[in-house]
Design a protein around this motif. Structure first.
Motif, PDB file in Angstrom:
ATOM      1  N   TYR A  20       0.828  -1.196   0.000  1.00 39.24           N
ATOM      2  CA  TYR A  20       0.000   0.000   0.000  1.00 39.24           C
ATOM      3  C   TYR A  20       0.866   1.251   0.000  1.00 39.24           C
ATOM      4  CZ  TYR A  20      -4.254  -2.570   1.080  1.00 39.24           C
ATOM      5  OH  TYR A  20      -5.338  -3.414   1.013  1.00 39.24           O
ATOM      6  N   ALA A  21       0.356   2.307  -0.624  1.00 37.07           N
ATOM      7  CA  ALA A  21       0.889   3.659  -0.502  1.00 37.07           C
ATOM      8  C   ALA A  21      -0.199   4.429   0.235  1.00 37.07           C
ATOM      9  CB  ALA A  21       1.166   4.283  -1.862  1.00 37.07           C
ATOM     10  N   GLY A  22       0.030   4.701   1.507  1.00 33.60           N
ATOM     11  CA  GLY A  22      -1.040   5.250   2.332  1.00 33.60           C
ATOM     12  C   GLY A  22      -2.153   4.226   2.417  1.00 33.60           C
ATOM     13  N   ASP A  23      -3.365   4.615   2.022  1.00 31.77           N
ATOM     14  CA  ASP A  23      -4.513   3.713   2.036  1.00 31.77           C
ATOM     15  C   ASP A  23      -4.802   3.095   0.673  1.00 31.77           C
ATOM     16  OD1 ASP A  23      -5.027   4.165   4.751  1.00 31.77           O
ATOM     17  OD2 ASP A  23      -6.243   5.944   4.322  1.00 31.77           O
ATOM     18  N   THR A  24      -3.948   3.346  -0.311  1.00 31.31           N
ATOM     19  CA  THR A  24      -4.180   2.877  -1.680  1.00 31.31           C
ATOM     20  C   THR A  24      -3.384   1.612  -1.966  1.00 31.31           C
ATOM     21  OG1 THR A  24      -4.506   5.165  -2.416  1.00 31.31           O
ATOM     22  CG2 THR A  24      -4.035   3.520  -4.122  1.00 31.31           C
ATOM     23  N   LEU A  25      -4.079   0.577  -2.379  1.00 34.67           N
ATOM     24  CA  LEU A  25      -3.421  -0.656  -2.795  1.00 34.67           C
ATOM     25  C   LEU A  25      -2.674  -0.392  -4.089  1.00 34.67           C
ATOM     26  CD1 LEU A  25      -2.973  -3.751  -2.507  1.00 34.67           C
ATOM     27  CD2 LEU A  25      -5.029  -4.014  -3.921  1.00 34.67           C
ATOM     28  N   VAL A  26      -1.349  -0.616  -4.076  1.00 36.04           N
ATOM     29  CA  VAL A  26      -0.556  -0.377  -5.283  1.00 36.04           C
ATOM     30  C   VAL A  26      -0.066  -1.674  -5.914  1.00 36.04           C
ATOM     31  CG1 VAL A  26       0.096   1.976  -4.680  1.00 36.04           C
ATOM     32  CG2 VAL A  26       1.575   0.077  -3.985  1.00 36.04           C
ATOM     33  N   GLY A  27      -0.076  -2.785  -5.164  1.00 39.02           N
ATOM     34  CA  GLY A  27       0.362  -4.044  -5.756  1.00 39.02           C
ATOM     35  C   GLY A  27       0.480  -5.163  -4.763  1.00 39.02           C
ATOM     36  N   HIS A  28       1.020  -6.275  -5.257  1.00 44.70           N
ATOM     37  CA  HIS A  28       1.197  -7.490  -4.459  1.00 44.70           C
ATOM     38  C   HIS A  28       2.567  -8.102  -4.725  1.00 44.70           C
ATOM     39  CE1 HIS A  28      -3.202  -7.174  -4.764  1.00 44.70           C
ATOM     40  NE2 HIS A  28      -3.179  -7.689  -3.545  1.00 44.70           N
ATOM     41  N   SER A  29       3.031  -8.904  -3.786  1.00 39.34           N
ATOM     42  CA  SER A  29       4.261  -9.666  -3.970  1.00 39.34           C
ATOM     43  C   SER A  29       4.211 -10.895  -3.081  1.00 39.34           C
ATOM     44  CB  SER A  29       5.490  -8.832  -3.615  1.00 39.34           C
ATOM     45  OG  SER A  29       6.667  -9.616  -3.761  1.00 39.34           O
ATOM     46  N   ALA A  30       4.789 -11.984  -3.567  1.00 43.28           N
ATOM     47  CA  ALA A  30       4.918 -13.187  -2.753  1.00 43.28           C
ATOM     48  C   ALA A  30       6.119 -13.066  -1.809  1.00 43.28           C
ATOM     49  CB  ALA A  30       5.072 -14.414  -3.640  1.00 43.28           C
ATOM     50  N   LEU A  31       6.951 -12.054  -1.995  1.00 36.75           N
ATOM     51  CA  LEU A  31       8.160 -11.860  -1.193  1.00 36.75           C
ATOM     52  C   LEU A  31       8.930 -13.175  -1.114  1.00 36.75           C
ATOM     53  CD1 LEU A  31       6.706  -9.593   1.648  1.00 36.75           C
ATOM     54  CD2 LEU A  31       7.876  -8.878  -0.445  1.00 36.75           C
ATOM     55  N   GLU A  32       9.226 -13.705  -2.292  1.00 33.90           N
ATOM     56  CA  GLU A  32       9.779 -15.041  -2.420  1.00 33.90           C
ATOM     57  C   GLU A  32      11.274 -15.158  -2.121  1.00 33.90           C
ATOM     58  OE1 GLU A  32       9.750 -13.121  -6.503  1.00 33.90           O
ATOM     59  OE2 GLU A  32       8.290 -13.307  -4.894  1.00 33.90           O
ATOM     60  N   SER A  33      11.960 -14.061  -1.903  1.00 32.76           N
ATOM     61  CA  SER A  33      13.386 -14.091  -1.587  1.00 32.76           C
ATOM     62  C   SER A  33      13.621 -13.291  -0.318  1.00 32.76           C
ATOM     63  CB  SER A  33      14.229 -13.462  -2.695  1.00 32.76           C
ATOM     64  OG  SER A  33      13.887 -13.912  -3.939  1.00 32.76           O
ATOM     65  N   GLY A  34      14.833 -13.419   0.212  1.00 35.15           N
ATOM     66  CA  GLY A  34      15.113 -12.598   1.372  1.00 35.15           C
ATOM     67  C   GLY A  34      16.450 -12.850   2.000  1.00 35.15           C
ATOM     68  N   ASP A  35      16.736 -12.050   2.999  1.00 34.54           N
ATOM     69  CA  ASP A  35      17.934 -12.173   3.804  1.00 34.54           C
ATOM     70  C   ASP A  35      17.496 -12.151   5.267  1.00 34.54           C
ATOM     71  OD1 ASP A  35      20.268 -11.898   5.275  1.00 34.54           O
ATOM     72  OD2 ASP A  35      21.127 -10.384   3.958  1.00 34.54           O
ATOM     73  N   PRO A  36      17.344 -13.341   5.860  1.00 42.07           N
ATOM     74  CA  PRO A  36      16.874 -13.400   7.249  1.00 42.07           C
ATOM     75  C   PRO A  36      17.763 -12.639   8.233  1.00 42.07           C
ATOM     76  CG  PRO A  36      16.805 -15.569   6.250  1.00 42.07           C
ATOM     77  CD  PRO A  36      17.522 -14.669   5.283  1.00 42.07           C
ATOM     78  N   SER A  37      19.068 -12.631   7.998  1.00 47.11           N
ATOM     79  CA  SER A  37      19.966 -11.964   8.942  1.00 47.11           C
ATOM     80  C   SER A  37      19.703 -10.469   9.027  1.00 47.11           C
ATOM     81  CB  SER A  37      21.427 -12.225   8.568  1.00 47.11           C
ATOM     82  OG  SER A  37      21.734 -11.639   7.320  1.00 47.11           O
ATOM     83  N   MET A  38      19.110  -9.907   7.978  1.00 53.20           N
ATOM     84  CA  MET A  38      18.789  -8.477   7.973  1.00 53.20           C
ATOM     85  C   MET A  38      17.287  -8.213   8.071  1.00 53.20           C
ATOM     86  SD  MET A  38      21.645  -7.059   5.334  1.00 53.20           S
ATOM     87  CE  MET A  38      21.164  -5.388   5.622  1.00 53.20           C
ATOM     88  N   GLY A  39      16.497  -9.275   8.153  1.00 50.15           N
ATOM     89  CA  GLY A  39      15.051  -9.103   8.231  1.00 50.15           C
ATOM     90  C   GLY A  39      14.454  -8.556   6.951  1.00 50.15           C
ATOM     91  N   VAL A  40      15.041  -8.929   5.804  1.00 45.03           N
ATOM     92  CA  VAL A  40      14.593  -8.418   4.507  1.00 45.03           C
ATOM     93  C   VAL A  40      13.885  -9.520   3.733  1.00 45.03           C
ATOM     94  CG1 VAL A  40      15.353  -7.527   2.264  1.00 45.03           C
ATOM     95  CG2 VAL A  40      16.438  -6.723   4.363  1.00 45.03           C
ATOM     96  N   ALA A  41      12.714  -9.192   3.198  1.00 49.63           N
ATOM     97  CA  ALA A  41      11.987 -10.079   2.290  1.00 49.63           C
ATOM     98  C   ALA A  41      11.683  -9.271   1.034  1.00 49.63           C
ATOM     99  CB  ALA A  41      10.698 -10.579   2.932  1.00 49.63           C
TER     100      ALA A  41
ATOM    101  N   LEU B 219       4.745   3.840   2.104  1.00 50.19           N
ATOM    102  CA  LEU B 219       4.542   2.446   1.699  1.00 50.19           C
ATOM    103  C   LEU B 219       4.471   1.544   2.921  1.00 50.19           C
ATOM    104  CD1 LEU B 219       7.049   2.308  -1.295  1.00 50.19           C
ATOM    105  CD2 LEU B 219       4.554   2.392  -1.421  1.00 50.19           C
ATOM    106  N   SER B 220       3.607   0.541   2.826  1.00 46.52           N
ATOM    107  CA  SER B 220       3.467  -0.449   3.880  1.00 46.52           C
ATOM    108  C   SER B 220       3.085  -1.777   3.243  1.00 46.52           C
ATOM    109  CB  SER B 220       2.400  -0.023   4.897  1.00 46.52           C
ATOM    110  OG  SER B 220       1.121   0.036   4.273  1.00 46.52           O
ATOM    111  N   ALA B 221       3.219  -2.832   4.030  1.00 47.25           N
ATOM    112  CA  ALA B 221       2.864  -4.168   3.555  1.00 47.25           C
ATOM    113  C   ALA B 221       1.871  -4.794   4.519  1.00 47.25           C
ATOM    114  CB  ALA B 221       4.113  -5.040   3.441  1.00 47.25           C
ATOM    115  N   ARG B 222       0.988  -5.619   3.950  1.00 49.84           N
ATOM    116  CA  ARG B 222      -0.004  -6.332   4.760  1.00 49.84           C
ATOM    117  C   ARG B 222      -0.002  -7.800   4.367  1.00 49.84           C
ATOM    118  NH1 ARG B 222      -5.102  -2.126   4.322  1.00 49.84           N
ATOM    119  NH2 ARG B 222      -3.932  -0.287   4.967  1.00 49.84           N
ATOM    120  N   THR B 223      -0.275  -8.632   5.349  1.00 52.12           N
ATOM    121  CA  THR B 223      -0.359 -10.070   5.103  1.00 52.12           C
ATOM    122  C   THR B 223      -1.608 -10.385   4.299  1.00 52.12           C
ATOM    123  OG1 THR B 223      -1.647 -10.540   7.088  1.00 52.12           O
ATOM    124  CG2 THR B 223       0.775 -10.517   7.327  1.00 52.12           C
ATOM    125  N   SER B 224      -1.727 -11.631   3.868  1.00 49.32           N
ATOM    126  CA  SER B 224      -2.912 -12.036   3.111  1.00 49.32           C
ATOM    127  C   SER B 224      -4.183 -11.909   3.946  1.00 49.32           C
ATOM    128  CB  SER B 224      -2.747 -13.465   2.587  1.00 49.32           C
ATOM    129  OG  SER B 224      -2.547 -14.345   3.670  1.00 49.32           O
TER     130      SER B 224
END
Length: 117
Positions: free
Chosen positions: A5-26, A55-60
């Motif tokens: 989301y950008a503010g209250d507007t849905l701008v897209g989706h992602s499966a966040l299929e990659s990441g770096d756990p040591s840095m808390g990045v998805a 920008l913010s992210a929300r779970t399913s």
């Protein structure tokens, strides 16, 4: 899928299929929603500081994903002939142990790549 989301507007989706756990990045491929048009220019031209987009992210389930920051990195203007445009969503600073709960596959891949000594 995670909603971006950008503010209250849905701008897209992602499966966040990659990441770096040591840095808390998805991160992962970003799939634009109708609201993306309003922020597309900023996501293409400003990869350094997108805090003004709120920008913010929300779970399913629609719950906010606790994190330090969210970014949408649009590289579509850099696509080479015949390659699809690439846009990435990145969620930074997801706290542990929540990261391990949400992304066990990232944790397993990290442990395999960097085994304990």
């Amino acid at each position: 899928m995670y909603a971006i989301y950008a503010g209250d507007t849905l701008v897209g989706h992602s499966a966040l299929e990659s990441g770096d756990p040591s840095m808390g990045v998805a991160c992962g491929l970003f799939i634009a929603a109708d609201g993306y048009d309003a922020v597309r220019h900023e996501c293409r031209t400003n990869h350094a500081d997108q805090s003004g987009l709120a920008l913010s992210a929300r779970t399913s389930a629609g719950n906010p994903l606790p994190c330090v920051a969210v970014a949408v990195l649009d590289y579509s203007d850099q696509a080479v002939d015949g390659q699809p445009a690439y846009v990435e969503a990145a969620v930074l600073g997801i706290p542990h142990p929540l990261y391990a709960e949400l992304f066990p596959e990232h944790m397993a891949a990290h442990a395999q790549r960097f085994p304990a000594r």
